[in-house]
Design an enzyme around this catalytic site. Sequence first.
Site, mmCIF file in Angstrom:
data_model
loop_
_atom_site.group_PDB
_atom_site.id
_atom_site.type_symbol
_atom_site.label_atom_id
_atom_site.label_comp_id
_atom_site.label_asym_id
_atom_site.label_seq_id
_atom_site.Cartn_x
_atom_site.Cartn_y
_atom_site.Cartn_z
ATOM 1 C CB ILE A 111 0.208 -0.496 -1.109
ATOM 2 C CG1 ILE A 111 -0.321 0.603 -0.346
ATOM 3 C CG2 ILE A 111 0.529 -1.910 -0.296
ATOM 4 C CD1 ILE A 111 0.736 0.812 0.851
ATOM 5 C CD GLU A 112 7.055 -2.245 -5.912
ATOM 6 O OE1 GLU A 112 7.838 -3.123 -6.552
ATOM 7 O OE2 GLU A 112 7.500 -1.186 -5.307
#
Length: 135
Positions: free
Chosen positions: A129-130
Site C-alpha cells: 500500500i502506497e
Amino acid sequence: MPVEINALDHLVVNVTDAEKSAVWYARVLGMKRSDFDPGQGEPKRIAMLFGDQKINLRPVSTSKDKWFTADHEAAGSDDLCFLTKASPQQIVDHLKNCGVAIEEGPCERQGARGTILSVYCRDPDGSLIEISSYA
C-alpha cells in the site's frame, strides 16, 4: 474512434479475511464500509468507499462460480497507490499511531500527474500500500 478510459470506478482486492481487511482499510486508510448484494445468487460483498471510487474485498475462498473474477487471484498480490492531502510526516505519524509498520518512505516517486511523495506499508495480507501526496 477508440474507447478512451477517463477514470477508475472500482477494483477488487483478493483477501483471506474480508472482515479483517475491512477493519484495516477503515482504520488505517479512512475508507467507509458498504455491504451490498450483487444479486444473481452471488454472496453478499464488502466494499470500501473512498472519494468517487471503491474497493471490493473478495475472499479468495469464494469460488469463481460465485464471484466472476480474474484468472489468477491471490491474497496479498496487489500493489496499490492511494492519494491523500496529508503530508508525508502526517502519514508516517498516522501509520505509527495505528501500529502499522512503514516499509519505505517518505520518498519521491512518479505518479500519474508528476512527482509524488510516498510512504509504503502493507495491508493484512501483505499487499503493498502506497500512500502519497503530490508535492
